[in-house]
Design an enzyme around this catalytic site. Structure first.
Site, PDB file in Angstrom:
ATOM      1  N   GLU A 234       0.863  -1.189   0.000  1.00  0.00           N
ATOM      2  CA  GLU A 234       0.000   0.000   0.000  1.00  0.00           C
ATOM      3  C   GLU A 234       0.891   1.228   0.000  1.00  0.00           C
ATOM      4  OE1 GLU A 234      -1.840  -0.714   3.730  1.00  0.00           O
ATOM      5  OE2 GLU A 234      -3.051  -2.361   2.976  1.00  0.00           O
ATOM      6  N   LYS A 236       2.301   4.592   1.603  1.00  0.00           N
ATOM      7  CA  LYS A 236       2.427   5.070   2.981  1.00  0.00           C
ATOM      8  C   LYS A 236       1.969   6.525   2.986  1.00  0.00           C
ATOM      9  CE  LYS A 236       5.446   5.375   6.963  1.00  0.00           C
ATOM     10  NZ  LYS A 236       4.937   6.663   7.422  1.00  0.00           N
ATOM     11  N   ARG A 241      -2.815   8.436  11.970  1.00  0.00           N
ATOM     12  CA  ARG A 241      -3.280   7.062  12.156  1.00  0.00           C
ATOM     13  C   ARG A 241      -4.550   7.097  13.002  1.00  0.00           C
ATOM     14  NH1 ARG A 241      -0.184   2.181  12.578  1.00  0.00           N
ATOM     15  NH2 ARG A 241      -1.664   0.456  12.463  1.00  0.00           N
ATOM     16  N   ARG A 256      -3.270   7.483  17.615  1.00  0.00           N
ATOM     17  CA  ARG A 256      -2.244   6.525  18.008  1.00  0.00           C
ATOM     18  C   ARG A 256      -1.945   6.622  19.495  1.00  0.00           C
ATOM     19  NH1 ARG A 256       3.088   5.888  14.359  1.00  0.00           N
ATOM     20  NH2 ARG A 256       4.421   5.145  16.010  1.00  0.00           N
ATOM     21  N   PHE A 330      -7.221   0.722   5.923  1.00  0.00           N
ATOM     22  CA  PHE A 330      -6.377  -0.334   5.351  1.00  0.00           C
ATOM     23  C   PHE A 330      -6.469  -1.646   6.118  1.00  0.00           C
ATOM     24  CE2 PHE A 330      -3.393   2.797   7.364  1.00  0.00           C
ATOM     25  CZ  PHE A 330      -3.089   2.078   8.510  1.00  0.00           C
ATOM     26  N   ARG A 437       5.747  -3.673  17.079  1.00  0.00           N
ATOM     27  CA  ARG A 437       6.477  -3.323  15.861  1.00  0.00           C
ATOM     28  C   ARG A 437       7.288  -4.542  15.469  1.00  0.00           C
ATOM     29  NH1 ARG A 437       7.571   1.640  14.078  1.00  0.00           N
ATOM     30  NH2 ARG A 437       7.362   2.673  16.090  1.00  0.00           N
ATOM     31  N   LYS A 443       8.054  -0.543   6.417  1.00  0.00           N
ATOM     32  CA  LYS A 443       7.836   0.761   5.782  1.00  0.00           C
ATOM     33  C   LYS A 443       9.100   1.202   5.070  1.00  0.00           C
ATOM     34  CE  LYS A 443       8.876   3.087  10.119  1.00  0.00           C
ATOM     35  NZ  LYS A 443       8.400   3.789  11.277  1.00  0.00           N
TER      36      LYS A 443
HETATM   37  P1  AMP Z   1       6.208   5.936  11.066  1.00  0.00           P
HETATM   38  O1  AMP Z   1       5.315   6.969  11.706  1.00  0.00           O
HETATM   39  O2  AMP Z   1       7.214   6.501  10.121  1.00  0.00           O
HETATM   40  O3  AMP Z   1       6.766   4.957  12.089  1.00  0.00           O
HETATM   41  O4  AMP Z   1       5.276   5.037  10.120  1.00  0.00           O
HETATM   42  C1  AMP Z   1       4.233   4.294  10.595  1.00  0.00           C
HETATM   43  C2  AMP Z   1       2.958   5.038  10.331  1.00  0.00           C
HETATM   44  O5  AMP Z   1       2.676   5.073   8.942  1.00  0.00           O
HETATM   45  C3  AMP Z   1       1.741   4.381  10.890  1.00  0.00           C
HETATM   46  O6  AMP Z   1       1.567   4.600  12.258  1.00  0.00           O
HETATM   47  C4  AMP Z   1       0.629   5.018  10.083  1.00  0.00           C
HETATM   48  O7  AMP Z   1       0.214   6.213  10.705  1.00  0.00           O
HETATM   49  C5  AMP Z   1       1.300   5.397   8.788  1.00  0.00           C
HETATM   50  N1  AMP Z   1       0.753   4.744   7.593  1.00  0.00           N
HETATM   51  C6  AMP Z   1       0.572   5.389   6.442  1.00  0.00           C
HETATM   52  N2  AMP Z   1       0.076   4.587   5.505  1.00  0.00           N
HETATM   53  C7  AMP Z   1      -0.085   3.370   6.076  1.00  0.00           C
HETATM   54  C8  AMP Z   1      -0.558   2.098   5.585  1.00  0.00           C
HETATM   55  N3  AMP Z   1      -0.970   1.931   4.340  1.00  0.00           N
HETATM   56  N4  AMP Z   1      -0.560   1.060   6.479  1.00  0.00           N
HETATM   57  C9  AMP Z   1      -0.132   1.217   7.759  1.00  0.00           C
HETATM   58  N5  AMP Z   1       0.329   2.394   8.253  1.00  0.00           N
HETATM   59  C10 AMP Z   1       0.358   3.461   7.424  1.00  0.00           C
END
Ligand code: AMP
Length: 578
Positions: A234, A236, A241, A256, A330, A437, A443
């Site tokens: 998907e 990002k 969130r 979150r 998602f 995690r 990601k």
């Molecule tokens: P990070 O904040 O860089 O740790 O990335 C994780 C965050 O990406 C998650 O907590 C979500 O808020 C966001 N996110 C964006 N798109 C998605 C997706 N398709 N699936 C899951 N998380 C996503």
């Protein structure tokens, strides 16, 4: 309470996880269930269970003043004790009057006193209630009561370790304790069920948040396929969130941090209210720019656009029109009357598509706030035809399968071209692991440029950094080489570097405010960040989001630091779609 404080001291004194667990398990076994159950919550660093919306709402400043009032110490004595420990609880223990010997405060008594603090309104009354509570404590008890009041217990216990101690104390499997706690969001109640051998009775509380599954970062598509050969992919998105609980005509949206944020997005509510059944969805709230063709096609706006909608309890109609939002789902965690986190992502993904198709309302031309109190209709908020939302408010995140690293590279470029941050790659066979995690979700993000900034101000840190100048405010060059602040960051440097910099800053201080200092603008740092936002907080008009110090740049003179123009350039490059 004294026993609890002694337990905390013993737990803090060892770094060994197994020993901590044994100390806590022994304590649980020796206490009545009600006391052990409260201790489980307190040891997790909380005063109320996770599902509860109750908060004490006392800042450090109120507790600081209460300690000052009770001990009669001067500001200097307080500050010196705080600097010694970097912790108000430990500082108060040093300052505690000898005649406060504590008495017979039990944990249920303490919980009752916390309730008094939580339910009192206004700083003056809260301070009084905090004094009432602390007055009944000995020095050691005060240390831990204060740590709980300010929400930072710092004894090296995490909730997961409390779960393990519960399992050990009552001879239950760790897995069943973890699961019950995840479903209940209440480590105290989990302990009670474990003690009574009834963990199997734990049921999920709909409309109370579950933990969010999190992703591990990968740096390349090759690394991604080494973890997941054929990932579900998907985009990002860079939004917020959000876990949605909806159904039975009721909606709650959790962030979150498990705060309820539905009020900030009233236009999503009518659509979510039309869910065909009780559901828990996982997804992202995004500021949205529709292609204007009445379909789901459109593009997410950068986080900076959404930022304008954040933290506002009252959302104006203008704001709703200027920054339209959508919910991109998602995942689905609850459907068909049961929790489905143990099913595979492939299965959940099919269920998600099916349930989203069954929503009966898709567009919310008339957000709930525009309705009259008694349901009478106010003039249509989108009376102006051109502003009428022509897109569904709840969308399914488009997903695909990648067969190779080359596929992922192509998808990454497409995601970036759509203005999104990068890719999320998920294992189709994986279950949903709340609050964890791991490598079932990966990601991959773009690398943004870094900025070379000049340090203009420094502050003493917290905890083990209380005695060193570790928090830096930094600037870029504006017109006429005037320095303009763009952000503040801590950490990123090694302890040795921080010590060295502390000495340097102390001897190059321009103004000393006690806790913070203005310093000679000579030190250049390379700073990384997630993105750039417009901000009134800094004179530059910009702020870096999640800034991190990458390294010192002793090789660079301040006259060669980056400029406000460069900041603006990066800011605009993020805003291709705005
Ligand atoms: P990070 O904040 O860089 O740790 O990335 C994780 C965050 O990406 C998650 O907590 C979500 O808020 C966001 N996110 C964006 N798109 C998605 C997706 N398709 N699936 C899951 N998380 C996503």
């Amino acid at each position: 309470m004294l026993r609890f404080a002694q337990l905390c001291e013993a737990v803090a004194a060892t770094t060994k996880k197994l020993e901590k667990r044994k100390l806590v398990a022994d304590y649980f076994r020796q206490q009545p269930i009600q006391t052990a159950s409260l201790a489980a919550i307190f040891l997790s660093g909380e005063v109320y269970p996770a599902f509860s919306e109750r908060t004490l709402n006392v800042g450090g400043a109120i507790v600081w003043r209460a300690v000052q009032q009770l001990t009669g110490r001067s500001e200097e004595e307080m500050a010196a004790a705080y600097r010694r420990h970097g912790d108000l609880g430990a500082a108060a223990r040093d300052l505690w009057p000898a005649d406060f010997t504590g008495s017979v405060l039990t944990l249920p008594d303490l919980a009752k006193l916390f309730d008094d603090v939580a339910s009192s309104r206004g700083p003056a009354l809260k301070q009084q209630k905090v004094c009432d509570l602390l007055q009944q404590c000995s020095a050691l008890e005060a240390k831990y009561a204060i740590k709980l009041l300010v929400g930072d217990i710092r004894i090296g216990m995490r909730e997961s370790l409390v779960e393990e101690a519960i399992a050990a104390a009552y001879e239950q499997s760790e897995q069943s304790v973890r699961r019950a706690n995840m479903l209940l969001g209440d480590i105290g109640e989990t302990l009670r069920l474990a003690a009574e051998g009834r963990l199997g009775d734990a049921r999920m509380r709909l409309f109370h948040p579950l933990g969010f599954m999190l992703a591990a970062e990968v740096k390349s598509s090759d690394e991604a396929v080494s973890y997941i050969p054929g990932p579900h992919v998907e985009d990002k998105y860079d939004g917020i969130r959000a876990q949605v609980h909806c159904g039975e005509g009721k909606v709650r949206i959790f962030s979150r941090t498990q705060d309820e944020i539905g009020e900030s997005f009233p236009e999503l509510i009518p659509v979510l209210e039309s869910a065909p059944e009780a559901l828990v969805l996982d997804g992202e709230i995004l500021a949205w720019s529709s292609l204007g063709d009445g379909t789901a096609s459109g593009a997410a706006l950068p986080f900076s656009a959404l930022q304008r909608r954040l933290g506002r309890k009252r959302v104006t109609e203008k704001m709703m029109r200027d920054v339209p939002v959508v919910y991109v789902a998602f995942d689905v965690l609850y459907a068909g009357g049961e929790l489905i986190i143990d099913r595979s992502l492939a299965e959940r993904s099919e269920i998600l598509t099916r349930v989203l198709n069954a929503f009966t309302v898709h567009r919310s031309e008339l957000p709930a706030t525009a309705r009259g109190a008694a349901g009478s209709f106010q003039p249509n908020l989108f009376a102006d035809d051109s502003a009428e939302p022509d897109f569904p408010r709840v969308l399914r995140a488009p997903c695909s399968r990648a067969a190779s690293a080359a596929d992922l590279d192509a998808l990454f470029l497409e995601a970036r071209a759509r203005g999104n941050e990068g890719l999320m790659m998920k294992n189709p066979a994986s279950t949903y692991a709340p609050g964890r995690r791991g490598h079932a979700w990966l990601k991959m993000k773009r690398e943004l440029a870094t900025l070379d900034c000049v340090v203009t101000g420094v502050e003493f840190g917290n905890g083990k950094r209380a005695g060193v100048l570790s928090d830096y405010t930094f600037a870029v060059r504006g017109p006429g080489d005037r320095l303009m602040n763009v952000g503040k960051a801590y950490s990123g440097l090694t302890d040795a570097e921080i010590l060295e910099m502390t000495e340097w800053f102390k001897s190059h201080t321009l103004t000393d405010f006690g806790h913070s200092r203005l310093v000679e603008p000579k030190i250049v740092l390379e700073v990384a960040f997630n993105n750039i936002m417009r901000s009134d907080r800094h004179e530059s008009g910009f702020a870096l989001r999640f800034p991190r110090i990458v390294r010192l740049r002793p090789d660079k003179p301040p006259e060669e630091a980056d400029t406000v123009m460069r900041v603006e350039e990066i800011y605009l490059s993020q805003h291709r779609t705005e």
